[in-house]
Design a protein around this motif. Structure first.
Motif, short mmCIF file in Angstrom:
data_model
loop_
_atom_site.label_atom_id
_atom_site.label_comp_id
_atom_site.label_asym_id
_atom_site.label_seq_id
_atom_site.Cartn_x
_atom_site.Cartn_y
_atom_site.Cartn_z
N THR A 154 -4.14 41.24 -26.50
CA THR A 154 -2.85 40.58 -26.47
C THR A 154 -2.63 39.76 -25.20
O THR A 154 -1.61 39.09 -25.06
CB THR A 154 -1.71 41.60 -26.59
OG1 THR A 154 -1.82 42.57 -25.54
CG2 THR A 154 -1.78 42.32 -27.95
N ALA A 155 -3.61 39.77 -24.28
CA ALA A 155 -3.46 39.03 -23.02
C ALA A 155 -3.28 37.54 -23.29
O ALA A 155 -2.52 36.85 -22.60
CB ALA A 155 -4.65 39.27 -22.11
N GLY A 156 -3.99 37.02 -24.29
CA GLY A 156 -3.86 35.60 -24.63
C GLY A 156 -2.72 35.33 -25.59
O GLY A 156 -2.56 34.21 -26.06
N GLN A 157 -1.95 36.36 -25.91
CA GLN A 157 -0.79 36.27 -26.79
C GLN A 157 -1.15 35.80 -28.20
O GLN A 157 -0.32 35.26 -28.91
CB GLN A 157 0.29 35.36 -26.19
CG GLN A 157 0.82 35.88 -24.85
CD GLN A 157 1.91 35.02 -24.28
OE1 GLN A 157 2.17 33.92 -24.75
NE2 GLN A 157 2.58 35.51 -23.25
N ALA A 158 -2.41 36.02 -28.60
CA ALA A 158 -2.80 35.70 -29.97
C ALA A 158 -2.31 36.82 -30.89
O ALA A 158 -2.26 37.99 -30.50
CB ALA A 158 -4.31 35.57 -30.07
N ALA A 159 -1.96 36.47 -32.10
CA ALA A 159 -1.48 37.47 -33.06
C ALA A 159 -2.64 38.39 -33.45
O ALA A 159 -3.77 37.95 -33.64
CB ALA A 159 -0.91 36.79 -34.29
N GLU A 160 -2.34 39.67 -33.56
CA GLU A 160 -3.37 40.63 -33.96
C GLU A 160 -3.57 40.60 -35.47
O GLU A 160 -2.62 40.37 -36.23
CB GLU A 160 -2.96 42.04 -33.53
CG GLU A 160 -2.92 42.23 -32.02
CD GLU A 160 -2.62 43.67 -31.65
OE1 GLU A 160 -3.42 44.26 -30.91
OE2 GLU A 160 -1.61 44.20 -32.11
N ASP A 161 -4.81 40.85 -35.92
CA ASP A 161 -5.07 40.88 -37.36
C ASP A 161 -4.65 42.24 -37.93
O ASP A 161 -4.11 43.09 -37.21
CB ASP A 161 -6.54 40.53 -37.66
CG ASP A 161 -7.54 41.58 -37.16
OD1 ASP A 161 -7.21 42.79 -37.11
OD2 ASP A 161 -8.68 41.18 -36.84
N ARG A 162 -4.89 42.45 -39.22
CA ARG A 162 -4.43 43.66 -39.89
C ARG A 162 -4.93 44.93 -39.22
O ARG A 162 -4.18 45.89 -39.06
CB ARG A 162 -4.90 43.67 -41.36
CG ARG A 162 -4.07 42.86 -42.32
CD ARG A 162 -4.57 43.05 -43.76
NE ARG A 162 -4.42 44.42 -44.21
CZ ARG A 162 -5.44 45.28 -44.37
NH1 ARG A 162 -6.67 44.92 -44.11
NH2 ARG A 162 -5.20 46.51 -44.79
N LEU A 163 -6.21 44.96 -38.85
CA LEU A 163 -6.77 46.17 -38.25
C LEU A 163 -6.40 46.30 -36.78
O LEU A 163 -6.12 47.40 -36.31
CB LEU A 163 -8.29 46.18 -38.43
CG LEU A 163 -8.77 46.34 -39.88
CD1 LEU A 163 -10.28 46.32 -39.95
CD2 LEU A 163 -8.23 47.62 -40.49
N GLU A 164 -6.41 45.19 -36.07
CA GLU A 164 -6.03 45.23 -34.66
C GLU A 164 -4.61 45.75 -34.47
O GLU A 164 -4.30 46.42 -33.49
CB GLU A 164 -6.15 43.84 -34.04
CG GLU A 164 -7.57 43.35 -33.87
CD GLU A 164 -7.65 41.90 -33.45
OE1 GLU A 164 -8.71 41.48 -32.94
OE2 GLU A 164 -6.64 41.17 -33.62
N SER A 165 -3.73 45.43 -35.42
CA SER A 165 -2.32 45.79 -35.28
C SER A 165 -2.01 47.23 -35.65
O SER A 165 -0.86 47.67 -35.56
CB SER A 165 -1.45 44.84 -36.10
OG SER A 165 -1.76 44.94 -37.48
N GLU A 166 -3.04 47.99 -36.06
CA GLU A 166 -2.83 49.41 -36.33
C GLU A 166 -2.47 50.12 -35.02
O GLU A 166 -2.83 49.67 -33.93
CB GLU A 166 -4.10 50.03 -36.92
CG GLU A 166 -4.42 49.58 -38.34
CD GLU A 166 -3.48 50.18 -39.38
OE1 GLU A 166 -2.74 51.13 -39.06
OE2 GLU A 166 -3.50 49.69 -40.52
N PRO A 167 -1.77 51.26 -35.09
CA PRO A 167 -1.36 51.96 -33.86
C PRO A 167 -2.54 52.51 -33.06
O PRO A 167 -3.65 52.65 -33.59
CB PRO A 167 -0.47 53.11 -34.39
CG PRO A 167 -0.89 53.30 -35.80
CD PRO A 167 -1.30 51.95 -36.31
N ASP A 168 -2.28 52.82 -31.80
CA ASP A 168 -3.35 53.32 -30.92
C ASP A 168 -3.97 54.61 -31.44
O ASP A 168 -5.15 54.88 -31.17
CB ASP A 168 -2.82 53.53 -29.50
CG ASP A 168 -2.62 52.22 -28.75
OD1 ASP A 168 -3.09 51.17 -29.25
OD2 ASP A 168 -1.99 52.24 -27.68
N THR A 169 -3.22 55.42 -32.18
CA THR A 169 -3.79 56.66 -32.73
C THR A 169 -4.94 56.33 -33.70
O THR A 169 -5.95 57.03 -33.74
CB THR A 169 -2.72 57.48 -33.47
OG1 THR A 169 -2.03 56.63 -34.41
CG2 THR A 169 -1.72 58.05 -32.48
#
Length: 200
Positions: free
Chosen positions: A140-155
């Motif tokens: 997220t440092a480059g403020q790009a939108a996360e994809d479906r898997l990237e946006s899953e929670p840290d757990t």
């Protein structure tokens, strides 16, 4: 190259490919999902938001289908021609994400992908180990939108990390496990040194 999202796999794959080319090797750098026209279409379908619900079993089958095309159309022909293949993600990602993360079972997902690839395994898997929180910060440092898997929670990403490490521990001879937090240049040198031991 394997590891969680934000581990730096693409960066290290690129650096390795360039270093090997500079040493006179024929090199193919590719990625999964993707690598073929059908694979890129499946990549967009499974990773982009807005395609409706994709259940875990469907997700696993999409990744396996992309991988089957990739191996048959790109990877095996390259290997037959004597080309070094550097691939950003492979079977271990499905085992970790769909097998462990989605709860489908690591043995089940591995079996599906071994069938899809006709048993083709890497000579070496470089696992870049990253803490989920650090991985998210990097993504997220480059403020790009996360994809479906990237946006899953840290757990979810913690389960992925554990699955990768367990897979590597079960077959240590085929893995080079590195702390993804090390300096980029240092990682690149370590990876190149290990890969060169496998090449003529």
């Amino acid at each position: 190259m394997e590891g969680g999202d934000g581990a730096g796999k693409s960066t290290q794959a690129q650096r390795l490919a360039v270093a090997l080319q500079d040493r006179g090797h024929s090199v193919l750098r590719t990625r999964e999902p993707g690598g073929t026209p059908v694979g890129e279409s499946l990549r967009a379908l499974v990773l982009e938001h807005g395609n409706g619900e994709i259940d875990a079993r469907t997700e696993a089958l999409i990744f396996a289908a992309s991988r089957a095309a990739h191996v048959r159309q790109v990877i095996r022909p390259a290997l037959t021609a004597g080309t070094v293949v550097v691939c950003d993600r492979y079977i271990d990602s499905s085992v970790a994400y769909q097998g462990a993360g989605r709860g489908l079972g690591t043995d089940t997902v591995r079996g599906l992908n071994e069938w899809a690839t006709e048993g083709l395994e890497p000579d070496l898997t470089v696992l870049l180990d990253v803490d989920p929180e650090r991985g998210r910060d990097r993504r997220t440092a480059g403020q790009a939108a996360e994809d479906r898997l990237e946006s899953e929670p840290d757990t979810f990403h913690l389960q992925i990390r554990r699955a990768f490490l367990e897979t590597a521990q079960a077959d240590p001879g085929r893995y080079l496990v590195l702390d993804a937090g090390r300096p980029v240049e240092e990682l690149a040198r370590t990876i190149l040194q290990r890969v060169e031991t496998l090449l003529p």
